[in-house]
Scaffold this motif. Structure first.
Motif, mmCIF file in Angstrom:
data_model
loop_
_atom_site.group_PDB
_atom_site.id
_atom_site.type_symbol
_atom_site.label_atom_id
_atom_site.label_comp_id
_atom_site.label_asym_id
_atom_site.label_seq_id
_atom_site.Cartn_x
_atom_site.Cartn_y
_atom_site.Cartn_z
ATOM 1 N N CYS A 58 -2.427 6.616 -8.121
ATOM 2 C CA CYS A 58 -1.920 5.737 -7.062
ATOM 3 C C CYS A 58 -1.472 4.397 -7.619
ATOM 4 C CB CYS A 58 -3.002 5.502 -6.011
ATOM 5 S SG CYS A 58 -3.390 6.978 -5.059
ATOM 6 N N ASP A 59 -0.559 3.758 -6.894
ATOM 7 C CA ASP A 59 -0.122 2.410 -7.233
ATOM 8 C C ASP A 59 -1.294 1.443 -7.005
ATOM 9 O OD1 ASP A 59 2.386 3.529 -7.605
ATOM 10 O OD2 ASP A 59 3.118 2.929 -5.627
ATOM 11 N N GLU A 60 -1.180 0.253 -7.567
ATOM 12 C CA GLU A 60 -2.219 -0.760 -7.388
ATOM 13 C C GLU A 60 -2.342 -1.118 -5.907
ATOM 14 O OE1 GLU A 60 -3.200 -5.263 -8.929
ATOM 15 O OE2 GLU A 60 -1.866 -4.010 -10.116
ATOM 16 N N GLY A 61 -3.565 -1.263 -5.453
ATOM 17 C CA GLY A 61 -3.810 -1.577 -4.050
ATOM 18 C C GLY A 61 -3.995 -0.343 -3.184
ATOM 19 N N TYR A 62 -3.974 0.834 -3.801
ATOM 20 C CA TYR A 62 -4.150 2.091 -3.079
ATOM 21 C C TYR A 62 -5.226 2.915 -3.782
ATOM 22 C CZ TYR A 62 0.160 0.900 -0.711
ATOM 23 O OH TYR A 62 1.105 0.258 0.050
ATOM 24 N N LEU A 87 -5.671 -0.055 0.690
ATOM 25 C CA LEU A 87 -6.970 -0.733 0.666
ATOM 26 C C LEU A 87 -6.826 -2.078 1.361
ATOM 27 C CD1 LEU A 87 -8.132 -0.074 -3.004
ATOM 28 C CD2 LEU A 87 -9.091 0.905 -0.929
ATOM 29 N N CYS A 88 -7.743 -2.371 2.261
ATOM 30 C CA CYS A 88 -7.776 -3.666 2.932
ATOM 31 C C CYS A 88 -8.969 -4.447 2.395
ATOM 32 C CB CYS A 88 -7.932 -3.499 4.438
ATOM 33 S SG CYS A 88 -6.524 -2.699 5.244
ATOM 34 N N LEU A 89 -8.758 -5.722 2.137
ATOM 35 C CA LEU A 89 -9.846 -6.577 1.684
ATOM 36 C C LEU A 89 -10.761 -6.928 2.851
ATOM 37 C CD1 LEU A 89 -7.904 -8.992 -0.680
ATOM 38 C CD2 LEU A 89 -9.299 -7.018 -1.305
ATOM 39 N N LYS A 90 -12.011 -7.196 2.548
ATOM 40 C CA LYS A 90 -12.998 -7.558 3.555
ATOM 41 C C LYS A 90 -12.575 -8.869 4.220
ATOM 42 C CE LYS A 90 -17.852 -8.873 3.943
ATOM 43 N NZ LYS A 90 -19.102 -9.032 3.190
ATOM 44 N N GLY A 96 -20.236 -14.536 12.071
ATOM 45 C CA GLY A 96 -20.348 -13.118 12.408
ATOM 46 C C GLY A 96 -20.320 -12.250 11.175
ATOM 47 N N LYS A 97 -20.345 -10.939 11.388
ATOM 48 C CA LYS A 97 -20.304 -9.977 10.288
ATOM 49 C C LYS A 97 -19.649 -8.695 10.778
ATOM 50 C CE LYS A 97 -25.027 -8.611 11.369
ATOM 51 N NZ LYS A 97 -26.384 -8.533 10.922
ATOM 52 N N LEU A 98 -19.447 -7.759 9.835
ATOM 53 C CA LEU A 98 -18.835 -6.475 10.168
ATOM 54 C C LEU A 98 -19.897 -5.387 10.264
ATOM 55 C CD1 LEU A 98 -15.794 -6.677 7.738
ATOM 56 C CD2 LEU A 98 -15.809 -7.111 10.179
ATOM 57 N N SER A 99 -19.610 -4.347 11.022
ATOM 58 C CA SER A 99 -20.558 -3.243 11.185
ATOM 59 C C SER A 99 -20.792 -2.509 9.872
ATOM 60 C CB SER A 99 -20.050 -2.271 12.249
ATOM 61 O OG SER A 99 -18.769 -1.776 11.894
ATOM 62 N N VAL A 100 -19.786 -2.491 8.995
ATOM 63 C CA VAL A 100 -19.905 -1.869 7.666
ATOM 64 C C VAL A 100 -19.539 -2.940 6.650
ATOM 65 C CG1 VAL A 100 -19.064 -0.045 6.155
ATOM 66 C CG2 VAL A 100 -19.253 0.387 8.602
ATOM 67 N N ASP A 101 -20.471 -3.282 5.765
ATOM 68 C CA ASP A 101 -20.249 -4.378 4.822
ATOM 69 C C ASP A 101 -19.850 -3.838 3.448
ATOM 70 O OD1 ASP A 101 -20.154 -6.980 3.852
ATOM 71 O OD2 ASP A 101 -22.264 -6.965 3.283
ATOM 72 N N LYS A 102 -18.553 -3.967 3.117
ATOM 73 C CA LYS A 102 -18.015 -3.562 1.813
ATOM 74 C C LYS A 102 -16.989 -4.608 1.387
ATOM 75 C CE LYS A 102 -16.270 0.457 3.100
ATOM 76 N NZ LYS A 102 -15.809 1.848 3.135
ATOM 77 N N ASN A 103 -16.567 -4.542 0.125
ATOM 78 C CA ASN A 103 -15.530 -5.458 -0.351
ATOM 79 C C ASN A 103 -14.131 -4.979 0.010
ATOM 80 O OD1 ASN A 103 -17.277 -7.347 -1.484
ATOM 81 N ND2 ASN A 103 -17.408 -6.206 -3.387
ATOM 82 N N GLN A 104 -13.944 -3.646 0.078
ATOM 83 C CA GLN A 104 -12.643 -3.062 0.404
ATOM 84 C C GLN A 104 -12.833 -1.900 1.370
ATOM 85 O OE1 GLN A 104 -11.116 -1.945 -3.475
ATOM 86 N NE2 GLN A 104 -9.910 -3.812 -3.579
ATOM 87 N N TYR A 105 -11.823 -1.703 2.208
ATOM 88 C CA TYR A 105 -11.846 -0.635 3.200
ATOM 89 C C TYR A 105 -10.593 0.203 3.028
ATOM 90 C CZ TYR A 105 -15.450 -3.603 5.135
ATOM 91 O OH TYR A 105 -16.583 -4.357 5.290
#
Length: 188
Positions: A58-62, A87-90, A96-105
């Motif tokens: 994959c290309d960078e960012g995917y 890939l989406c950045l956190k 507040g916070k997110l229901s799933v805590d990761k650096n990338q989604y």
């Protein structure tokens, strides 16, 4: 014919005969590789192999979802081509916070925004990582929730409900205390 040329011609003929035996109609074609969006592929097949091997990146960012390497034999691919998902950045959620805590989604992943106590989500609570590497809908904010009756604080006990942090409560109590002293001085 020299012996070296004769053995090469024999090998090529044998290769042609084997190809016809494995693929008599001539319809066996693994030369057209499945392409993927946001990525590339490379033919990893050996020269005299009857199996085509393709490796995907994959290309960078995917990120690659699926098998990174697929094979084709007798016009049949071992599995579908993989996909390159965005890939989406956190996102930063103040208060507040997110229901799933990761650096990338990964693309199409949903998360829920959860605000700290005393705060509420201003817009949409659920956001999704989209194919263009952004969040949809736009990332909401957590804002301080003003309770009924807090517009004009009349007594110090109500301050705990109306102010977002202890430092503000302390400052408001000092101001309230000062206002009571001023009121008392005016009455004297």
């Amino acid at each position: 014919m020299p012996l070296k040329v004769q053995s090469t011609v024999s090998a090529l003929c044998l290769f042609g005969v084997l190809t016809l035996l494995l693929c008599p109609s001539g319809q066996c074609d693994c030369r057209i590789f499945p392409s993927i969006a946001h990525g590339s592929h490379q033919d990893m097949s050996s020269f005299l192999s009857f199996t085509t091997v393709v490796h995907y990146e994959c290309d960078e960012g995917y990120v690659l979802v699926g098998e990174p390497q697929i094979t084709c034999r007798n016009s049949q691919w071992s599995s579908p081509a993989p996909q390159c998902k965005a890939l989406c950045l956190k996102p930063e959620i103040e208060n507040g916070k997110l229901s799933v805590d990761k650096n990338q989604y990964v693309e199409s992943e949903n998360v829920t925004i959860r605000c700290n106590s005393g705060y509420v989500v201003v817009s949409s609570q659920n956001i999704t990582c989209s194919e263009n590497k952004t969040w949809y809908p736009e990332v909401s904010k957590c804002e301080w929730e003003v309770h009924n009756g807090c517009e004009q604080v009349l007594t110090g006990s109500q301050l705990l409900q109306c102010l977002p942090n202890p430092e503000d409560v302390k400052m408001a109590l000092e101001v309230y205390k000062l206002s009571l002293e001023i009121k008392q001085l005016k009455q004297e």
